[in-house]
Motif scaffolding. Sequence first.
Motif, PDB file in Angstrom:
ATOM      1  N   TRP A   6      41.212  46.745  40.593  1.00 49.49           N
ATOM      2  CA  TRP A   6      40.071  47.644  40.426  1.00 49.49           C
ATOM      3  C   TRP A   6      40.203  48.479  39.161  1.00 49.49           C
ATOM      4  O   TRP A   6      41.296  48.876  38.780  1.00 49.49           O
ATOM      5  CB  TRP A   6      39.958  48.568  41.631  1.00 49.49           C
ATOM      6  CG  TRP A   6      39.629  47.841  42.892  1.00 49.49           C
ATOM      7  CD1 TRP A   6      40.496  47.466  43.871  1.00 49.49           C
ATOM      8  CD2 TRP A   6      38.343  47.379  43.310  1.00 49.49           C
ATOM      9  NE1 TRP A   6      39.829  46.802  44.873  1.00 49.49           N
ATOM     10  CE2 TRP A   6      38.501  46.738  44.555  1.00 49.49           C
ATOM     11  CE3 TRP A   6      37.068  47.445  42.751  1.00 49.49           C
ATOM     12  CZ2 TRP A   6      37.439  46.179  45.247  1.00 49.49           C
ATOM     13  CZ3 TRP A   6      36.013  46.889  43.439  1.00 49.49           C
ATOM     14  CH2 TRP A   6      36.199  46.259  44.674  1.00 49.49           C
ATOM     15  N   GLN A   7      39.069  48.754  38.538  1.00 49.15           N
ATOM     16  CA  GLN A   7      39.013  49.610  37.355  1.00 49.15           C
ATOM     17  C   GLN A   7      37.978  50.700  37.606  1.00 49.15           C
ATOM     18  O   GLN A   7      36.942  50.460  38.205  1.00 49.15           O
ATOM     19  CB  GLN A   7      38.586  48.793  36.132  1.00 49.15           C
ATOM     20  CG  GLN A   7      38.434  49.643  34.891  1.00 49.15           C
ATOM     21  CD  GLN A   7      37.840  48.873  33.727  1.00 49.15           C
ATOM     22  OE1 GLN A   7      38.012  47.665  33.618  1.00 49.15           O
ATOM     23  NE2 GLN A   7      37.135  49.578  32.860  1.00 49.15           N
ATOM     24  N   ARG A   8      38.258  51.891  37.108  1.00 46.65           N
ATOM     25  CA  ARG A   8      37.290  52.972  37.218  1.00 46.65           C
ATOM     26  C   ARG A   8      36.917  53.452  35.827  1.00 46.65           C
ATOM     27  O   ARG A   8      37.584  53.133  34.846  1.00 46.65           O
ATOM     28  CB  ARG A   8      37.842  54.118  38.062  1.00 46.65           C
ATOM     29  CG  ARG A   8      39.055  54.778  37.477  1.00 46.65           C
ATOM     30  CD  ARG A   8      39.656  55.763  38.471  1.00 46.65           C
ATOM     31  NE  ARG A   8      40.883  56.277  37.916  1.00 46.65           N
ATOM     32  CZ  ARG A   8      41.103  57.550  37.673  1.00 46.65           C
ATOM     33  NH1 ARG A   8      40.193  58.442  37.958  1.00 46.65           N
ATOM     34  NH2 ARG A   8      42.236  57.937  37.156  1.00 46.65           N
ATOM     35  N   ASP A  16      42.085  58.914  42.443  1.00 48.38           N
ATOM     36  CA  ASP A  16      41.447  57.617  42.627  1.00 48.38           C
ATOM     37  C   ASP A  16      39.995  57.692  43.095  1.00 48.38           C
ATOM     38  O   ASP A  16      39.299  56.703  43.074  1.00 48.38           O
ATOM     39  CB  ASP A  16      42.233  56.781  43.641  1.00 48.38           C
ATOM     40  CG  ASP A  16      43.408  56.079  42.991  1.00 48.38           C
ATOM     41  OD1 ASP A  16      43.390  55.923  41.758  1.00 48.38           O
ATOM     42  OD2 ASP A  16      44.331  55.693  43.721  1.00 48.38           O
ATOM     43  N   HIS A  20      34.660  52.109  41.638  1.00 47.25           N
ATOM     44  CA  HIS A  20      35.597  51.139  41.079  1.00 47.25           C
ATOM     45  C   HIS A  20      34.892  49.793  40.936  1.00 47.25           C
ATOM     46  O   HIS A  20      34.048  49.437  41.757  1.00 47.25           O
ATOM     47  CB  HIS A  20      36.811  50.978  41.996  1.00 47.25           C
ATOM     48  CG  HIS A  20      37.664  52.194  42.069  1.00 47.25           C
ATOM     49  ND1 HIS A  20      38.879  52.285  41.435  1.00 47.25           N
ATOM     50  CD2 HIS A  20      37.491  53.376  42.702  1.00 47.25           C
ATOM     51  CE1 HIS A  20      39.421  53.465  41.674  1.00 47.25           C
ATOM     52  NE2 HIS A  20      38.591  54.140  42.441  1.00 47.25           N
ATOM     53  N   SER A  22      35.577  45.521  40.032  1.00 54.56           N
ATOM     54  CA  SER A  22      36.554  44.438  39.954  1.00 54.56           C
ATOM     55  C   SER A  22      35.799  43.118  39.836  1.00 54.56           C
ATOM     56  O   SER A  22      34.621  43.039  40.166  1.00 54.56           O
ATOM     57  CB  SER A  22      37.431  44.426  41.210  1.00 54.56           C
ATOM     58  OG  SER A  22      38.449  43.459  41.078  1.00 54.56           O
ATOM     59  N   SER A  33      36.146  54.587  46.355  1.00 53.01           N
ATOM     60  CA  SER A  33      37.414  54.760  47.062  1.00 53.01           C
ATOM     61  C   SER A  33      37.345  55.789  48.188  1.00 53.01           C
ATOM     62  O   SER A  33      38.101  55.697  49.140  1.00 53.01           O
ATOM     63  CB  SER A  33      38.518  55.130  46.076  1.00 53.01           C
ATOM     64  OG  SER A  33      38.168  56.312  45.386  1.00 53.01           O
TER      65      SER A  33
END
Length: 122
Positions: A6-8, A16, A20, A22, A33
């Motif tokens: 996952w990227q934010r 977190d 997010h 992906s 999240s």
Amino acid sequence: MKQLAWQRSSYCAQGDSCLHVSASATGIHLTESSDPTGSIVTVAPAAFASLLTALKSGTRPEALQVVFTQEDGTKASVRIQSTDAPGTVVTTDRQKWEAFTLGVRAGDFDHFTVALQPHCPA
């Protein structure tokens, strides 16, 4: 099944808790999240590219439904769902949505759509 990476957005606050994104062989995935349902919205890469284009230009996305709501008269939330799978909803707040949008405009998620770009013959 391979675990998703996952990227934010680079504009998310510390921690977190944020939207997010992906990618996998089945599509581009979005989740929040801190969403207690743990929902994941999955869209085709073209639909995600359409979302990025809409957010960069300030227009309404077509492939994803984004609804801004007021809860309890004070707490605003954002509900995100695919028009192809309306039963799955990711819920976030406006601050996290704004951080995601700023990241989109900064190009944080452009690499998810690189495969869709036409390539010039060498």
